[in-house]
Design an enzyme around this catalytic site. Structure first.
Site, PDB file in Angstrom:
ATOM      1  N   GLU A  31       1.550   3.078  -2.752  1.00 23.56           N
ATOM      2  CA  GLU A  31       2.315   2.065  -3.458  1.00 23.56           C
ATOM      3  C   GLU A  31       1.392   1.112  -4.209  1.00 23.56           C
ATOM      4  OE1 GLU A  31       1.410  -0.958  -2.137  1.00 23.56           O
ATOM      5  OE2 GLU A  31       0.421   0.119  -0.513  1.00 23.56           O
ATOM      6  N   GLU A  61      -2.315   1.943  -2.107  1.00 22.64           N
ATOM      7  CA  GLU A  61      -2.342   3.023  -3.100  1.00 22.64           C
ATOM      8  C   GLU A  61      -2.284   4.412  -2.468  1.00 22.64           C
ATOM      9  OE1 GLU A  61      -5.448   2.774  -6.053  1.00 22.64           O
ATOM     10  OE2 GLU A  61      -5.446   0.590  -6.040  1.00 22.64           O
TER      11      GLU A  61
END
Length: 355
Positions: A176, A319
């Site tokens: 994310e 991430e």
């Protein structure tokens, strides 16, 4: 409409293939080593066999899918940076230059990035366009999103998994990017775990003591204002969540629907996994915890999920970077599973289970 579609899809989840798991367990027991001596690595391969429906597990084609969204609560000063960073990093990922790109490549994984709710309209041929809205509302003032948007976000995540499955991927790491998403995640964690906000809220990407105090106060006020129902995951998500969390929740549910192993990254990812399990407990068997975040609620969430992370490295980058670190461990486990000498090939007597 979206809520009924979500319900219909979840009813199609099937349990793990127990026959394949038994065969994988028998295969492990025939490897020339003490029984169960690779611990969670063995258990993981067995569970993967149950997902794939065969003892011949493969993880050759793997990827990270990073979902990006903005959060209106950033207006309350709960982050060190402003919302523009979300789009900037999303573009870096699309260009192949961000942290996740480098680490995923080292782990033999492709990287994909999707816009599920960025405030800016950025364009790039490698950016998957699935925008639900231009960021959530400021949860300190109003619910972050309506329930229809929450369901749409979940369905979007499920569609991402379906698409990756159709492209032949064997395993997906969740990632994310969204400034402010440790605030939304802490709010959800506080509600679902029924904990004080101060117990589950950390510094995120870097806050001073004063900044952390402000973040805690904003979350407390939002929960007091909206009264999210801890027994209704959609209500919690819509009132204090984010579009990135909604999409990752859908990815975990999609893993169960489309029989794809999905890797939990860190805190935000694990909060999404917990929402998914609250919606459909069966999807837990399709999740794999990579590492434990150093955020305060990191251990709490994984304990609630009943999942044990294999990596303890104090990571909190996001991430999907922690998630891809699990892949080499799984490669090692599968190499042993597939290539190690077996008892029947040696002069060593096979171990017997202790009773």
């Amino acid at each position: 409409m979206e809520k009924q579609e979500l319900k219909d899809r979840l009813e199609g989840i099937l349990p793990l293939d127990l026959t394949a798991m038994e065969r994988a367990k028998k295969h492990w027991d025939g490897v020339c080593k003490p029984l169960g001596s690779l611990g969670e690595l063995e258990e993981t391969v067995i569970r993967l066999a149950g997902i794939q429906g065969t003892k011949n597990v493969t993880l050759k084609k793997r990827c990270a899918m990073v979902v990006c969204a903005d959060n209106g609560v950033v207006a309350e000063g709960v982050t060190q940076t402003d919302a523009s960073v979300s789009s900037a990093v999303a573009l870096e990922i699309a260009e192949g230059r961000s942290n996740i790109n480098i680490m995923a490549k080292a782990a033999g994984a492709d990287t994909f990035v999707a816009d599920v709710g960025l405030a800016s309209d950025i364009r790039h041929p490698r950016l998957w366009a699935h925008k639900i809205a231009k960021g959530t509302a400021n949860l300190a003032k109003t619910p972050a999103m309506c329930k229809e948007q929450a369901c749409l976000g979940i369905l979007t995540g499920m569609e991402l998994i379906r698409s990756l499955k159709e492209q032949g991927y064997d395993i997906v790491v969740t990632g994310e990017m969204g400034i402010g998403n440790t605030t939304t995640s802490s709010a959800i964690a506080a509600v679902l775990l029924e904990k004080n906000v101060s117990e589950v809220t950390g510094r995120g990407a870097g806050l001073s003591f004063a900044g952390l105090a402000r973040k805690i106060r904003v979350i407390e006020q939002a929960i007091d204002l909206h009264r999210p129902d801890s027994n209704d995951p959609i209500d919690v998500l819509s009132k204090v969540g984010g579009f990135d969390i909604a999409a990752m929740t859908g990815m975990f549910l999609g893993g169960a629907v489309y029989r794809m192993p999905v890797v939990i990254d860190g805190f935000i990812s694990s909060v999404s996994a917990l929402l998914a399990v609250r919606l459909s407990p069966a999807c837990r068997e399709f999740m794999f915890a990579s590492h434990v975040s150093k955020e305060p609620a990191g251990k709490m969430i994984l304990k609630e999920l009943g999942l044990s992370p294999m990596i303890h490295a104090g990571m909190s980058l996001g991430e999907g970077t922690g998630g891809v670190c699990l892949l080499p461990l799984l490669d090692i486990a599968l190499a042993e599973y597939e290539d190690a000498h077996r008892f029947e090939e040696t002069q060593i007597g096979q171990y017997e289970p202790l009773v």
